[in-house]
Design an enzyme around this catalytic site. Structure first.
Site, PDB file in Angstrom:
ATOM      1  NE  ARG A 110      38.947  48.137  50.420  1.00 57.68           N
ATOM      2  CZ  ARG A 110      38.484  46.906  50.906  1.00 57.68           C
ATOM      3  NH1 ARG A 110      39.466  46.248  51.367  1.00 57.68           N
ATOM      4  NH2 ARG A 110      37.112  46.537  51.031  1.00 57.68           N
TER       5      ARG A 110
ATOM      6  CG  LEU B  84      36.993  25.893  37.670  1.00 59.81           C
ATOM      7  CD1 LEU B  84      35.636  25.813  38.077  1.00 59.81           C
ATOM      8  CD2 LEU B  84      37.887  25.831  38.936  1.00 59.81           C
TER       9      LEU B  84
ATOM     10  N   GLY C 119      39.831  41.875  56.088  1.00 58.40           N
ATOM     11  CA  GLY C 119      39.998  42.928  57.041  1.00 58.40           C
ATOM     12  C   GLY C 119      39.746  42.570  58.647  1.00 58.40           C
TER      13      GLY C 119
ATOM     14  CD1 TRP D 262      39.964  51.482  41.589  1.00 57.09           C
ATOM     15  CD2 TRP D 262      42.022  51.266  41.998  1.00 57.09           C
ATOM     16  NE1 TRP D 262      40.336  50.784  40.544  1.00 57.09           N
ATOM     17  CE2 TRP D 262      41.649  50.637  40.838  1.00 57.09           C
ATOM     18  CE3 TRP D 262      43.134  51.218  42.348  1.00 57.09           C
ATOM     19  CZ2 TRP D 262      42.615  49.742  40.220  1.00 57.09           C
ATOM     20  CZ3 TRP D 262      44.309  50.628  41.671  1.00 57.09           C
ATOM     21  CH2 TRP D 262      44.132  49.739  40.531  1.00 57.09           C
TER      22      TRP D 262
ATOM     23  NE  ARG E  91      41.556  46.539  55.601  1.00 54.43           N
ATOM     24  CZ  ARG E  91      40.355  46.445  55.447  1.00 54.43           C
ATOM     25  NH1 ARG E  91      39.598  46.313  56.867  1.00 54.43           N
ATOM     26  NH2 ARG E  91      39.797  46.066  54.439  1.00 54.43           N
TER      27      ARG E  91
ATOM     28  CG  HIS F   1      43.883  41.797  51.848  1.00 53.89           C
ATOM     29  ND1 HIS F   1      42.489  41.593  51.774  1.00 53.89           N
ATOM     30  CD2 HIS F   1      43.985  43.087  52.243  1.00 53.89           C
ATOM     31  CE1 HIS F   1      41.783  42.723  52.012  1.00 53.89           C
ATOM     32  NE2 HIS F   1      42.782  43.810  52.287  1.00 53.89           N
TER      33      HIS F   1
ATOM     34  CB  THR G  54      34.998  50.162  40.014  1.00 59.63           C
ATOM     35  OG1 THR G  54      33.743  49.916  40.232  1.00 59.63           O
ATOM     36  CG2 THR G  54      35.295  49.216  38.508  1.00 59.63           C
TER      37      THR G  54
ATOM     38  CG  ASP H 192      33.353  41.766  52.567  1.00 60.65           C
ATOM     39  OD1 ASP H 192      34.351  42.293  52.583  1.00 60.65           O
ATOM     40  OD2 ASP H 192      32.165  42.281  52.836  1.00 60.65           O
TER      41      ASP H 192
END
Ligand code: IPE
Ligand code: IPE
Ligand code: MG
Length: 258
Positions: A89, A149, A41, A87, A51, A55, A84, A38
């Site tokens: 945004r 991994l 942004g 969306w 923003r 990402h 879920t 998190d």
């Protein structure tokens, strides 16, 4: 001269990091680490960038974190990439986020192959745009024989929906006689979740200073150790992962015992 000093500092730091990694590997490392990535942004906002720039930077951190996790001998790394609820945004941001798996895997799949990483995904695939889904499914297929991994992307994942779906599936299986209601227990319930093939996370990390789960692995995190940091995801470095693991190694897990 200045360059030489910089280089010396860099090499010195990385040898410090190496030592720290070796120390950590002497004690048990968490088998399954889950991360709520998190703060992308806010990272961008601080730099007066859009923003999506956050990402994009965050994607690079995924690569480095995967590499280090693999090196540390972590078996599963689950990364919360899109919930879920995300969306909600703006469409332009969602569209960008849905392009990132293609970009990430397009660039780094050969490297993941070389490092023996197995890519997996948990979440609702059908709702993803076809280009996103194709990129993920190709990576899953290409890496399925790898036994290093497990890099498990939580993409369009929501824990409440997952639990409701498990319940519906269980009711159906009871109706059709595949499952006997009396035999339903925590173990068999877990087998109906998207994590049926995976052990529960040992360590959960959330960046950006938010102290909440945001609908992430509610069932699976029952006895997980939590580590929260104010660091924003694009600023998350190897040293932070090491710090989280060192703290984990100093915790005493009791699972209700004494
Ligand atoms: C995490 O960063 C990435 C996703 C949720 C997709 P955010 O985009 O939530 O960044 P902040 O929380 O707004 O800073
Ligand atoms: C959680 O972050 C989801 C991911 C990291 C993918 P959010 O930014 O969506 O969570 P909230 O809205 O702050 O709870
Ligand atoms: Mg956020």
């Amino acid at each position: 001269m200045l360059n030489k000093i910089k280089l010396w500092k860099k090499e010195n730091n990385s040898s410090e990091l190496r030592d720290r990694i070796e120390q950590i590997k002497k004690l048990p490392v968490p088998d399954h680490v889950a991360i709520i990535m998190d703060g992308n942004g806010r990272w961008a906002k601080k730099r007066a960038l859009p923003r999506i720039a956050g990402h994009h930077e965050g994607m690079k951190v995924v690569r480095k974190t995967t590499k280090l996790a693999n090196e540390l001998g972590i078996k599963v790394l689950t990364l919360y990439a899109f919930s879920t609820e995300n969306w909600k945004r703006p469409k332009s941001e969602v569209d960008y986020l849905m392009k990132l798996p293609e970009e990430f895997l397009g660039t780094f799949l050969p490297e993941l192959m070389k490092e023996n990483v197995q890519v997996r995904m948990m979440g609702y695939r059908e709702e993803l745009p076809i280009h996103t889904r194709r990129a993920i499914e190709k990576a899953i297929e290409d890496t399925k024989e790898n036994d290093g991994l497990i890099l498990n992307f939580a993409l369009n994942y929501g824990s409440r929906a997952e639990i409701i779906d498990a319940v519906k599936h269980i009711l159906n299986d009871c109706k059709s006689g595949i499952l006997n209601e009396k035999s339903l227990d925590e173990h068999s319930f877990s087998s109906y979740l998207m994590t049926s093939q995976l052990a529960d996370p040992d360590l959960l990390i959330r960046t950006s200073g938010e102290i909440r789960l945001s609908n992430f692995m509610l069932w699976q995190l029952a006895y997980t150790e939590f580590w929260f940091t104010d660091i924003l995801w694009p600023d998350f470095k190897g040293e932070h992962l090491l710090e989280a693991i060192e703290i984990f190694q100093n915790r005493q897990r009791r699972f209700g015992g004494i």
